[in-house]
Write a protein that holds these residues in place. Structure first.
Motif, short mmCIF file in Angstrom:
data_model
loop_
_atom_site.label_atom_id
_atom_site.label_comp_id
_atom_site.label_asym_id
_atom_site.label_seq_id
_atom_site.Cartn_x
_atom_site.Cartn_y
_atom_site.Cartn_z
N THR A 17 26.56 33.51 58.95
CA THR A 17 25.35 34.30 58.83
C THR A 17 24.81 34.12 57.42
O THR A 17 25.57 34.21 56.46
CB THR A 17 25.64 35.80 59.08
N ALA A 64 23.10 32.01 61.68
CA ALA A 64 21.90 32.81 61.91
C ALA A 64 21.34 33.25 60.57
O ALA A 64 22.10 33.55 59.64
CB ALA A 64 22.24 34.03 62.76
N ILE A 66 19.38 36.07 58.58
CA ILE A 66 18.96 37.46 58.63
C ILE A 66 18.04 37.69 57.43
O ILE A 66 18.46 37.58 56.29
CB ILE A 66 20.16 38.44 58.56
N ARG A 82 12.42 29.04 61.93
CA ARG A 82 12.15 28.97 63.37
C ARG A 82 11.61 27.61 63.78
O ARG A 82 11.95 27.10 64.84
CB ARG A 82 11.21 30.10 63.79
N ASP A 87 18.21 30.20 64.29
CA ASP A 87 18.22 31.56 64.81
C ASP A 87 17.85 32.48 63.65
O ASP A 87 18.68 32.77 62.79
CB ASP A 87 19.61 31.89 65.35
N ARG A 89 16.47 36.13 62.38
CA ARG A 89 16.34 37.53 62.80
C ARG A 89 15.81 38.36 61.64
O ARG A 89 16.15 38.12 60.50
CB ARG A 89 17.69 38.07 63.23
#
Length: 113
Positions: A17, A64, A66, A82, A87, A89
């Motif tokens: 992450t 991912a 964040i 993106r 991924d 978020r």
């Protein structure tokens, strides 16, 4: 903050992450290993196309992203991630605040323990 690119630590993650703190000029990033919850590496890049390119090269594709939503300052990094198929978020600031308030302080003040 380190300023390394394609380090073995970052590229060998099987799950991770990337936390991104957004400001007008910079992105302060922390890469975590999801399996161990350990910080793999930290990095600061410019909040512009060159900085996004560095993040894409540095971050494993399985990680991912964040991102702290800060209006127009976070739009560029979100679009870059993106577009590259990452991924991405958006962290909800209100939820994060509520979570931090719900966690009790574990600081001990008595001398017996």
């Amino acid at each position: 903050m380190t300023n390394m690119m394609n380090t073995p630590k970052a590229t060998t993650l099987t799950s991770g992450t990337l936390g991104i703190d957004v400001s007008k000029d910079n992105l302060v990033c922390t890469l975590l290993n999801n399996d161990t919850r350990a910080v793999v590496e930290q990095k600061q890049v410019q909040n512009n196309a060159a900085g996004y390119a560095k993040l894409l090269k540095w971050t494993p594709s399985v990680a991912a992203w964040i991102v702290e939503p800060t209006g127009r300052y976070s739009l560029g990094v979100v679009r870059a991630g993106r577009t590259a198929g990452r991924d991405v978020r958006m962290a909800t600031p209100k939820r994060a605040q509520m979570f931090l308030r719900s966690v009790q302080s574990r600081a001990k003040t008595d001398k017996l323990d």
